[in-house]
Each structure stands twice: as structure tokens, then as C-alpha cells.
Write a protein that holds these residues in place. Sequence first.
Motif, PDB file in Angstrom:
ATOM      1  N   LEU A 121       0.829  -1.207   0.000  1.00 10.09           N
ATOM      2  CA  LEU A 121       0.000   0.000   0.000  1.00 10.09           C
ATOM      3  C   LEU A 121       0.863   1.256   0.000  1.00 10.09           C
ATOM      4  O   LEU A 121       0.578   2.231  -0.703  1.00 10.09           O
ATOM      5  CB  LEU A 121      -0.912  -0.009   1.228  1.00 10.09           C
ATOM      6  N   MET A 122       1.937   1.254   0.788  1.00 14.33           N
ATOM      7  CA  MET A 122       2.819   2.415   0.868  1.00 14.33           C
ATOM      8  C   MET A 122       3.476   2.711  -0.468  1.00 14.33           C
ATOM      9  O   MET A 122       3.783   3.868  -0.783  1.00 14.33           O
ATOM     10  CB  MET A 122       3.876   2.177   1.950  1.00 14.33           C
ATOM     11  N   ASP A 123       3.695   1.688  -1.273  1.00 13.75           N
ATOM     12  CA  ASP A 123       4.357   1.859  -2.567  1.00 13.75           C
ATOM     13  C   ASP A 123       3.351   2.040  -3.698  1.00 13.75           C
ATOM     14  O   ASP A 123       3.726   2.047  -4.866  1.00 13.75           O
ATOM     15  CB  ASP A 123       5.246   0.649  -2.844  1.00 13.75           C
ATOM     16  N   SER A 124       2.071   2.160  -3.352  1.00 12.30           N
ATOM     17  CA  SER A 124       1.025   2.303  -4.367  1.00 12.30           C
ATOM     18  C   SER A 124       0.500   3.732  -4.372  1.00 12.30           C
ATOM     19  O   SER A 124       0.728   4.503  -3.441  1.00 12.30           O
ATOM     20  CB  SER A 124      -0.125   1.330  -4.090  1.00 12.30           C
ATOM     21  N   LYS A 125      -0.219   4.070  -5.412  1.00 12.41           N
ATOM     22  CA  LYS A 125      -0.820   5.397  -5.539  1.00 12.41           C
ATOM     23  C   LYS A 125      -2.331   5.252  -5.529  1.00 12.41           C
ATOM     24  O   LYS A 125      -2.914   4.634  -6.420  1.00 12.41           O
ATOM     25  CB  LYS A 125      -0.361   6.067  -6.832  1.00 12.41           C
ATOM     26  N   LEU A 126      -2.959   5.804  -4.513  1.00  9.09           N
ATOM     27  CA  LEU A 126      -4.409   5.742  -4.408  1.00  9.09           C
ATOM     28  C   LEU A 126      -5.052   6.765  -5.339  1.00  9.09           C
ATOM     29  O   LEU A 126      -4.529   7.872  -5.509  1.00  9.09           O
ATOM     30  CB  LEU A 126      -4.850   6.003  -2.973  1.00  9.09           C
ATOM     31  N   PRO A 127      -6.169   6.430  -5.948  1.00  5.75           N
ATOM     32  CA  PRO A 127      -6.864   7.405  -6.810  1.00  5.75           C
ATOM     33  C   PRO A 127      -7.363   8.593  -5.998  1.00  5.75           C
ATOM     34  O   PRO A 127      -7.894   8.431  -4.905  1.00  5.75           O
ATOM     35  CB  PRO A 127      -8.015   6.588  -7.410  1.00  5.75           C
ATOM     36  N   SER A 128      -7.194   9.799  -6.550  1.00 11.35           N
ATOM     37  CA  SER A 128      -7.572  11.013  -5.823  1.00 11.35           C
ATOM     38  C   SER A 128      -9.002  11.445  -6.107  1.00 11.35           C
ATOM     39  O   SER A 128      -9.570  12.228  -5.356  1.00 11.35           O
ATOM     40  CB  SER A 128      -6.625  12.149  -6.192  1.00 11.35           C
ATOM     41  N   HIS A 129      -9.589  10.992  -7.195  1.00  4.51           N
ATOM     42  CA  HIS A 129     -10.967  11.330  -7.568  1.00  4.51           C
ATOM     43  C   HIS A 129     -11.171  12.841  -7.688  1.00  4.51           C
ATOM     44  O   HIS A 129     -12.135  13.397  -7.172  1.00  4.51           O
ATOM     45  CB  HIS A 129     -11.965  10.730  -6.569  1.00  4.51           C
ATOM     46  N   ILE A 130     -10.215  13.500  -8.321  1.00  4.81           N
ATOM     47  CA  ILE A 130     -10.352  14.913  -8.677  1.00  4.81           C
ATOM     48  C   ILE A 130     -10.246  14.995 -10.193  1.00  4.81           C
ATOM     49  O   ILE A 130      -9.201  14.654 -10.764  1.00  4.81           O
ATOM     50  CB  ILE A 130      -9.265  15.781  -8.011  1.00  4.81           C
ATOM     51  N   TYR A 131     -11.308  15.419 -10.838  1.00  4.25           N
ATOM     52  CA  TYR A 131     -11.381  15.358 -12.294  1.00  4.25           C
ATOM     53  C   TYR A 131     -11.636  16.752 -12.878  1.00  4.25           C
ATOM     54  O   TYR A 131     -12.406  17.543 -12.325  1.00  4.25           O
ATOM     55  CB  TYR A 131     -12.486  14.408 -12.743  1.00  4.25           C
ATOM     56  N   HIS A 132     -10.985  17.002 -14.024  1.00  2.54           N
ATOM     57  CA  HIS A 132     -11.115  18.266 -14.718  1.00  2.54           C
ATOM     58  C   HIS A 132     -11.528  18.010 -16.169  1.00  2.54           C
ATOM     59  O   HIS A 132     -11.357  16.901 -16.679  1.00  2.54           O
ATOM     60  CB  HIS A 132      -9.798  19.045 -14.695  1.00  2.54           C
ATOM     61  N   ASP A 133     -12.033  19.056 -16.809  1.00  2.94           N
ATOM     62  CA  ASP A 133     -12.330  18.924 -18.230  1.00  2.94           C
ATOM     63  C   ASP A 133     -11.069  19.238 -19.036  1.00  2.94           C
ATOM     64  O   ASP A 133      -9.985  19.454 -18.477  1.00  2.94           O
ATOM     65  CB  ASP A 133     -13.492  19.848 -18.627  1.00  2.94           C
TER      66      ASP A 133
END
Length: 437
Positions: free
Chosen positions: A331-343
Motif C-alpha cells: 500500500l505504501m508503494d502504491s498510488k491511491l486514486p484522488s478522484h479529482i477530475y477536470h475537463d
Amino acid sequence: MKSWVSKLYNIWELTRNSLFYVPVIISFCFIAGIIAVFLFELHYTELVHKIHYLYAGSIEDAKSILQTALSAMITMTTLVISITMVVLSLSASQLGPRLINTFMSSRVTQIYIGFFFGSIALCLTLLILLHDNSTFDKTPRLSISASFTITFINLFILLGYVNHVARSGIADTTINRVSCEIQQSLERLCTTDDLNDNKANQALKPADFESNGRALYSSHNGYIQNIQYPTLLTLAQDTGLVIQLDCMAGDYLFKGQQVGIVYPANKITPEIELALFACIDVGENRTGAQDIEYSVRHLVEIAIRALSPGINDDFTAITVLDKLSGLLAQLMDSKLPSHIYHDESGQLKLVAKSSHKPEIFFRALSKIRDAGKQNPGILMQLIFVLGELKNSSYPNKEYDAINLQIAYIRQHITEFFAESEEQKALEKMLSKYGLKS
């Protein structure tokens, strides 16, 4: 992950834990198979009768044997169900009732049970086919021999199932299975979403977002199982809205709870509001479709029950900590999705609540630490896990979460092991990994 893929995976999560679907499919396959063999024999009767080692008795004898075999198969299947219920009861009492889903989702278990039900369906189907003697001139030797062979094989399948169930009842087997589920979830969910613009990864909301936004409230009770982020992003782009979600998969919603805010308020219509809520799948139970902590909670529950006074099994709790150390390192070496989206122009369109590594880390270890705070062996293992994680080569170390756990451990040592040999041993362990303040 695309919306339809995410939704299908959520449906798969809901159905794979059932003992119903795989046995039904296997039973229909057995029925189709015996009908296919019977029809083949009707068209190639002479060819089949050249095979001398097939069944050579009369139809009436075959019916009598099949009826006996059917009765025996029903009894055997009843025994299998009884064994299954005993194992489920033991798992619920020792490992936790939520771990029943882990046992039921085992594909091997489902195939074993499906084979027994399929054999019953096969014998019953062949008895119905043999009931009408006018459909064939000679005894269907191949079909009868096939049913006898399947019935005989079931004796050995029963032994295999008993062996499988015995192994499934061992705590280490369940721990390994849950650990594999967590690892698969991390590999599937801890990736960079292609919809997320890395160049504009900050949630810069309009200045009047709070004052000119409209709050949305839930009309249902239940757990959020899946959120269709791509569909929400498309909806925001098509309608010119900015959507903020204050919830994520795994959260419990009650009727009237605020789900999020939509900006601007004057653009919202009842149709848009319905379309927005249609992107949030709510059900009675949590699933692992998007919830990273779903299986982590199961693994933690095993350790907590093992440390309860009624069970007092330190070795099981230590095994859980060993598995968690590897999973937390991943988990520490992974990147969690941030769920911030732009056009495409870089304007914010969707921002949603996201999981954070320190929170997952804290929840994974805190309950185990609290349950074993008076157990020097558990604290020793926790120090070992935290020390190895802090000194590991992974670049994305969550030092704050690790240091917080260490601070709690120091507090437990002072509170429960003051001026004792256990205190000296624990403090020596802290010093070994450079964790002592």
C-alpha cells in the motif's frame, strides 16, 4: 476504470459469494451432457453397441440401479450440506461471521457442491429418459454407463471435499485467502485513473461554490457499493456543473444525509438530480468493488477475535500481523486514486472523497494494537512490523501513521509493564529499530 466495468464488477462481487449460481450452472451442464450422450447413442446405436465393456444389462435393471444411485447421491449431498453448515458455524464463531462470505466465495467449494447437485440432476434426467421405452430399440448402454461412472467418481469427490473443508477450517488458510483478496484489490484499485488530469490535480473550486451551491441529500439507507465516476464526470461536463461528493465506497448513508454539493444551484433539475444519484450504487452490504478497506477489515477481525479472552490465540494474531506487514508495504508503494477530475480546459468538474494511506494504515493496526495492548508478544510483533516498514526501501513511507502507532505502544508499555522485565524487552526492541524517542 470505466463505469460499466466498475458496475459489472460490483454485481460480480455481490453474486460470487453465493453458493447458488455455480451449482445451478453445473447442474444444467450435467443435464445437457447426459441428454447429448443419449441423443448421440440414439443416432449411433450400432457403433455404441460394439463397445463391449459398457453396461450390458436390461433397462429395468438399469432403472433399479439408477434409483438406488439417486437415493445414495441425495444422502451424500445432504451430508455435504451438513458438513458445510458445520464449517460455516465454526468459522462464524472463531473467525467472525463476515468471514462466511470468504468461505462461500471459494470457487473450489462451489464446484464441489455443484458436482454433487449435478450428479443428482443427471441421474434424475436419465431416469426420465428411460421411462419411455418407445424412444429407443436397444438399451442405451453408453448413457447408463456414463451415469454409473459419474456416481462412482462422486465417492472420491466426497473424500476430496472433506479434505478441502478440513483445510478451509484452518485459520491460516482463511488468512491467506483474505490476504490474496486484499492484494488483488490493491493491484486493481491503486492505479492512476486516466480520467484524472495530473497537470491540474488540485480541487480549485469556484469562489462562490459554497454560497451558490446546492446540497444533495440521500433518499436511501445503505452502504455505498460503487460510484460511477466516469459517468458523473460526463454528466458534469454536459450540464456545466461542478460536483462535489462527500462520500465514497464503503460509507454508510442514511436517509436525509448530505451526499454532496452541486454548483451552480440554478442549473440543477430533477432529471439531473436523478441521474446523479443513479451513479451511486447503494446496497445492504459493503463490497470490495471500490472499497480498499473491505477485506482489510476482515483480516483485522480475525486478529481481534483471536486475541479475545474466549479464544486467546496469539499465533493467529501474529500471522495476521505478518500478512498485514506485506500488504501495508504494498500500500505504501502504491498510488491511491484522488478522484479529482477536470475537463479538457483544466476546469474542475468533479471532486469526491478519497481514501488516504494514513487512515487505512491506522485502522488496520489500531484495533489489533488495542486488543493486544496487555500482551507483550503482540506488542513485540507490532514493533517488529512497524520497524521493518519504517526502515524498508519503499519510497512512499507513511511516517506519520507509523510514528502515531509507536507513540501508542510506548503509552501501553508505560501503563501496563512499568518496571518489569517485559518493559525492558519491549524498549530494547524499540531501540533496535530506532523507534524509541
